[in-house]
Write a protein that holds these residues in place. Structure first.
Motif, short mmCIF file in Angstrom:
data_model
loop_
_atom_site.label_atom_id
_atom_site.label_comp_id
_atom_site.label_asym_id
_atom_site.label_seq_id
_atom_site.Cartn_x
_atom_site.Cartn_y
_atom_site.Cartn_z
N ASP A 183 0.71 -1.07 -0.01
CA ASP A 183 0.00 0.01 -0.07
C ASP A 183 0.89 1.23 -0.04
N PRO A 184 1.10 2.01 -1.22
CA PRO A 184 2.14 2.89 -1.16
C PRO A 184 1.78 4.26 -0.11
N TYR A 185 0.65 4.42 -0.04
CA TYR A 185 0.42 5.49 0.92
C TYR A 185 0.63 5.02 2.16
N ALA A 186 0.25 3.91 2.67
CA ALA A 186 0.78 3.38 4.13
C ALA A 186 2.16 3.26 4.26
N PHE A 187 2.87 3.03 3.03
CA PHE A 187 4.27 3.00 3.08
C PHE A 187 4.81 4.36 3.47
N MET A 188 4.41 5.36 2.58
CA MET A 188 4.87 6.42 2.92
C MET A 188 4.70 7.34 4.09
N ARG A 189 3.30 6.92 4.64
CA ARG A 189 3.14 7.39 6.19
C ARG A 189 4.04 6.80 6.95
N ASP A 190 4.03 5.44 7.04
CA ASP A 190 4.89 4.82 8.10
C ASP A 190 6.48 4.98 7.82
N ALA A 191 6.73 5.09 6.71
CA ALA A 191 8.33 5.76 6.67
C ALA A 191 8.62 7.10 6.99
N TYR A 192 7.43 7.82 6.88
CA TYR A 192 7.67 9.21 7.45
C TYR A 192 7.78 9.28 8.88
N ARG A 193 6.89 8.44 9.66
CA ARG A 193 6.94 8.62 11.16
C ARG A 193 8.04 7.74 11.53
N GLN A 194 8.75 6.76 10.84
CA GLN A 194 9.81 6.25 11.32
C GLN A 194 11.13 7.22 11.23
N ARG A 195 10.99 7.91 9.79
CA ARG A 195 12.33 8.69 9.93
C ARG A 195 12.17 9.94 10.92
N ARG A 196 11.25 10.52 11.18
CA ARG A 196 11.04 11.52 12.01
C ARG A 196 11.56 11.16 13.51
N LEU A 197 11.02 9.88 13.85
CA LEU A 197 11.69 9.21 14.85
C LEU A 197 13.13 9.34 15.23
N TYR A 198 13.59 8.71 14.19
CA TYR A 198 14.97 8.66 14.27
C TYR A 198 15.76 9.72 14.06
N LEU A 199 15.17 10.87 13.58
CA LEU A 199 15.80 12.28 13.48
C LEU A 199 15.71 12.68 15.25
N LEU A 200 14.47 12.60 15.56
CA LEU A 200 14.42 12.96 16.97
C LEU A 200 15.45 12.39 17.82
N TYR A 201 15.86 11.08 17.62
CA TYR A 201 16.51 10.51 18.73
C TYR A 201 18.02 10.37 18.04
N ASP A 202 18.61 11.23 16.98
CA ASP A 202 19.86 11.16 16.49
C ASP A 202 20.18 9.93 15.91
N GLY A 203 18.99 9.02 15.35
CA GLY A 203 19.17 8.02 14.86
C GLY A 203 19.46 6.59 15.84
N ASN A 204 19.18 6.82 16.74
CA ASN A 204 19.25 5.97 17.81
C ASN A 204 18.23 5.94 18.91
N PRO A 205 16.98 5.69 18.25
CA PRO A 205 15.86 5.59 19.18
C PRO A 205 15.72 4.55 20.35
N PRO A 206 15.31 4.58 21.48
CA PRO A 206 15.21 3.82 22.47
C PRO A 206 14.26 2.38 22.03
N ALA A 207 14.59 1.26 22.26
CA ALA A 207 14.03 0.04 21.72
C ALA A 207 12.48 0.12 22.01
N ALA A 208 12.35 0.53 23.03
CA ALA A 208 10.64 0.63 23.68
C ALA A 208 9.86 1.64 22.70
N VAL A 209 10.80 2.58 22.28
CA VAL A 209 9.93 3.70 21.46
C VAL A 209 9.85 3.12 20.03
N VAL A 210 10.73 2.41 19.58
CA VAL A 210 10.60 1.83 18.41
C VAL A 210 9.25 0.63 18.31
#
Length: 287
Positions: free
Chosen positions: A217-244
């Protein structure tokens, strides 16, 4: 009239490239998401953006690749990446991160001088890697929650929090916008550098299109990829396992993808989505 920072419009696509690389290293099954209350409208905006891309951006990017060499394209990318660093430095200061601000300032001036106006990237060879942030991440560090996911016309994926980075970064911090505000242009010449950057970034993504085209589902792929990318930016590429785990939904006791898939189908039916459920959208594993 101030302009929005067009060089930042394709940040999601950059994230997709990183996500694609991560997929090669290992995948986990993401549970279906039912936290997208604006999905019906978002999918229509996504379809509009996709149509515009196929009609305008992609043909321009293909033409750009035909008339330029890889070396020229790399220099263009380096220039615009460097000229946007003041946005990162300003947000580093707003986030009370002086060491990051100092490092990014050093990178900016090294590439601006030794790198011949930013056409080359000697700063990376000197141990100053590229680090980017924006006002959306600043708000997150101040404790503001994401809010609903939104697909913005022309601008692409965002959240109610992250969408503020466009007017704030674009009006106050973006060098190209500041130049445009303080100089008189009769024929809109100030748009040309930003248009060139958007085309050059889109040209980079041609080789990665297959990942989106083959998504369940391309829309869902972009949506989830965006959320993940922003999470990794917030934690400088190393988000806590519990957050992931929370983002992926696998922190739930008795996690069962099949059961969640059925729940997603029911949710999609209730909310009138005509697209298939995004239950099998792959996401990077935490390992």
């Amino acid at each position: 009239m101030p302009i929005l920072p067009l060089p930042r419009l394709l940040s999601l696509h950059r994230g997709l490239i990183l996500l694609a690389v991560a997929l090669l290293a290992g995948c986990a099954i993401a549970p279906p998401r039912t936290d997208d209350p604006l999905q019906k409208v978002n999918r229509k905006v996504y379809a509009f953006n996709d149509t515009l891309d196929k009609a305008v951006l992609r043909p321009a990017a293909v033409g750009y690749r035909k008339v330029t060499t890889p070396g020229v394209r790399r220099s263009v990318d380096n220039f615009f990446t460097n000229i946007e660093l003041p946005v990162t430095v300003a947000n580093d200061l707003l986030q009370a991160r002086p060491s990051q601000a100092l490092g990014n300032t050093g990178r900016f001036f090294i590439n601006l001088t030794v790198g011949v106006g930013g056409l080359f990237d000697p700063a990376s060879k000197l141990g100053l890697p590229l680090q980017t942030t924006d006002f959306g991440i600043t708000l997150a560090r101040w404790g503001m929650p994401d809010g609903d996911f939104v697909m913005l016309p022309l601008l692409g994926p965002s959240t109610l929090r992250d969408m503020w980075r466009y007017p704030v970064d674009g009006y106050f911090f973006d060098p190209l916008s500041l130049i445009a505000k303080n100089h008189g242009f009769n024929f809109g010449e100030y748009y040309l550098p930003q248009v060139l950057y958007v085309v050059s970034m889109r040209a980079q993504l041609i080789d990665a299109e297959g990942f989106l085209q083959t998504a369940y589902d391309p829309y869902a792929f972009m949506r989830d990829a965006y959320r993940q990318r922003r999470l990794y930016l917030l934690y400088d590429g190393n988000p806590p396992a519990a957050v992931v785990d929370k983002l992926q939904g696998v922190d739930q006791q008795g996690f069962d993808p099949d059961e969640l898939l059925e729940q997603q189908k029911q949710w999609e039916k209730q909310h009138g989505s005509s697209q298939p459920a995004p239950a099998q959208t792959p996401v990077p594993s935490k390992n």
